[in-house]
Design a protein around this motif. Sequence first.
Motif, PDB file in Angstrom:
ATOM      1  N   TYR A  84      73.325 -50.022  47.541  1.00 49.18           N
ATOM      2  CA  TYR A  84      73.234 -48.736  46.649  1.00 49.18           C
ATOM      3  C   TYR A  84      72.257 -47.967  47.689  1.00 49.18           C
ATOM      4  O   TYR A  84      72.545 -46.694  48.103  1.00 49.18           O
ATOM      5  CB  TYR A  84      72.611 -49.094  45.392  1.00 49.18           C
ATOM      6  N   LYS A  85      71.040 -48.612  48.100  1.00 54.59           N
ATOM      7  CA  LYS A  85      70.051 -47.645  49.035  1.00 54.59           C
ATOM      8  C   LYS A  85      70.755 -47.398  50.012  1.00 54.59           C
ATOM      9  O   LYS A  85      70.328 -46.070  50.803  1.00 54.59           O
ATOM     10  CB  LYS A  85      68.788 -48.829  49.181  1.00 54.59           C
ATOM     11  N   ALA A  87      73.772 -46.751  51.104  1.00 50.12           N
ATOM     12  CA  ALA A  87      74.689 -45.781  50.689  1.00 50.12           C
ATOM     13  C   ALA A  87      74.072 -44.316  50.381  1.00 50.12           C
ATOM     14  O   ALA A  87      74.280 -43.269  50.717  1.00 50.12           O
ATOM     15  CB  ALA A  87      75.640 -45.872  49.479  1.00 50.12           C
ATOM     16  N   GLU A  88      72.849 -44.384  49.662  1.00 50.12           N
ATOM     17  CA  GLU A  88      72.121 -43.315  49.391  1.00 50.12           C
ATOM     18  C   GLU A  88      71.725 -42.571  50.713  1.00 50.12           C
ATOM     19  O   GLU A  88      71.699 -41.295  51.096  1.00 50.12           O
ATOM     20  CB  GLU A  88      70.892 -43.485  48.533  1.00 50.12           C
ATOM     21  N   ASN A  91      74.362 -41.257  52.624  1.00 47.86           N
ATOM     22  CA  ASN A  91      74.773 -40.127  52.109  1.00 47.86           C
ATOM     23  C   ASN A  91      74.027 -38.781  52.126  1.00 47.86           C
ATOM     24  O   ASN A  91      74.479 -37.844  52.443  1.00 47.86           O
ATOM     25  CB  ASN A  91      75.239 -40.212  50.654  1.00 47.86           C
ATOM     26  N   PHE A 140      80.296 -47.537  46.890  1.00 46.27           N
ATOM     27  CA  PHE A 140      79.334 -46.670  46.658  1.00 46.27           C
ATOM     28  C   PHE A 140      79.489 -45.238  47.566  1.00 46.27           C
ATOM     29  O   PHE A 140      79.259 -44.171  47.046  1.00 46.27           O
ATOM     30  CB  PHE A 140      77.933 -47.053  47.108  1.00 46.27           C
ATOM     31  N   ASP A 143      82.291 -43.486  45.997  1.00 42.37           N
ATOM     32  CA  ASP A 143      82.125 -43.278  44.760  1.00 42.37           C
ATOM     33  C   ASP A 143      83.249 -43.419  43.975  1.00 42.37           C
ATOM     34  O   ASP A 143      83.744 -42.766  43.029  1.00 42.37           O
ATOM     35  CB  ASP A 143      81.750 -41.640  44.597  1.00 42.37           C
ATOM     36  N   TYR A 151      78.345 -50.476  37.823  1.00 45.23           N
ATOM     37  CA  TYR A 151      77.874 -49.186  38.552  1.00 45.23           C
ATOM     38  C   TYR A 151      78.802 -48.063  38.575  1.00 45.23           C
ATOM     39  O   TYR A 151      78.439 -47.129  39.235  1.00 45.23           O
ATOM     40  CB  TYR A 151      77.775 -49.523  40.007  1.00 45.23           C
ATOM     41  N   ALA A 156      75.727 -42.620  44.589  1.00 49.13           N
ATOM     42  CA  ALA A 156      74.788 -42.844  45.652  1.00 49.13           C
ATOM     43  C   ALA A 156      74.467 -41.256  45.931  1.00 49.13           C
ATOM     44  O   ALA A 156      74.835 -40.741  47.058  1.00 49.13           O
ATOM     45  CB  ALA A 156      75.359 -43.621  46.837  1.00 49.13           C
TER      46      ALA A 156
END
Length: 336
Positions: A84-85, A87-88, A91, A140, A143, A151, A156
């Motif tokens: 997740y991190k 991907a954030e 992104n 992620f 999406d 999730y 993300a």
Amino acid sequence: MRLSILDQSPISSNQTANDALIESMKLAQAGEALGYTRYWIAEHHDLPGLACSAPEVMLSYIGANTNRIRIGSGAVLLPYYRPYKVAEVFNMLATLFPHRIDLGIGRAPGGSAEATNALSDNFLQKVWELPALVKELLHFLEDDFSADHEYSKISASPIPENSPVPWLLGTSEKSALLAARNGMSYTFGHFMSDNDGIAIIQAYRDAFRPRKEAQTPQVIVTVSAICGETTEQAEEIAESFLIWSLQTDKGEGLQRVPSVKEAKQYKITEKEKDSLNKMKQNMIIGNPHELKRKLMELQTKYQADEIMINTITYSPKDRIHSYKLIAKEIFSKENL
């Protein structure tokens, strides 16, 4: 032929880490001006002579100082992080620099056992879980978790108009098949492998399952290369890298890339001479004509869509000049 750059942000014996990182940015600018397709920077932890421990930080700096060249990680070492991190972060980069971001993923430790333990309590377990981590990361990035997934209600953020392009980096059939089964592009590390790359890449192509409509397998082969005006000049410049590699393998303190003069003064044993010769066999060292011929042979051998070049020299000017000579020899001749 498409050519790209893999940068490990080497620190020479006359440099600080700050100097090395600034030179990495200048290399990306040079690569853009010369017509290279992409610039990737690697992740390493507490390794003497390598400055970049956080590709995502450097990519913000490099993206802000370039305009067109694709930029990415070569690679983010996924077992250390939650998908997740990652991907954030990517992104966010893809939002800042649209149509330019690659997310290269690897599973190597990138440093010593002590550094690995400092970064993660369960690195080896996460390596075993890499297939699941990769799938989670892709969901992620796209999406697109199913409605019943835990999730499915989170994203993300920020979600870019064009997602980062995921690549899996590796040197084995295992990594090739993982990329293929997830519809990912694959980068084979020829410069750090003794494995049968031809068979590995063929296994990737044979097993490829598109993740999206019209998606096809994409292969980059990464090589270590140093180009000089003459073969003799290239071989002399390469001595710095070769001796530094030998020193690094021996764990000799906080060694940085030595000058050619320092490299020539380093005393080596007969056994170490054999090691150096083996290293040279896994590299391409020569003049522009020799580099072009050998790069084209590699492209044909692997049926690669792209060749990515890793060059480490003592002098940043020699490094950029090496990339310049290669680009001039290949790109200008192709346009004749």
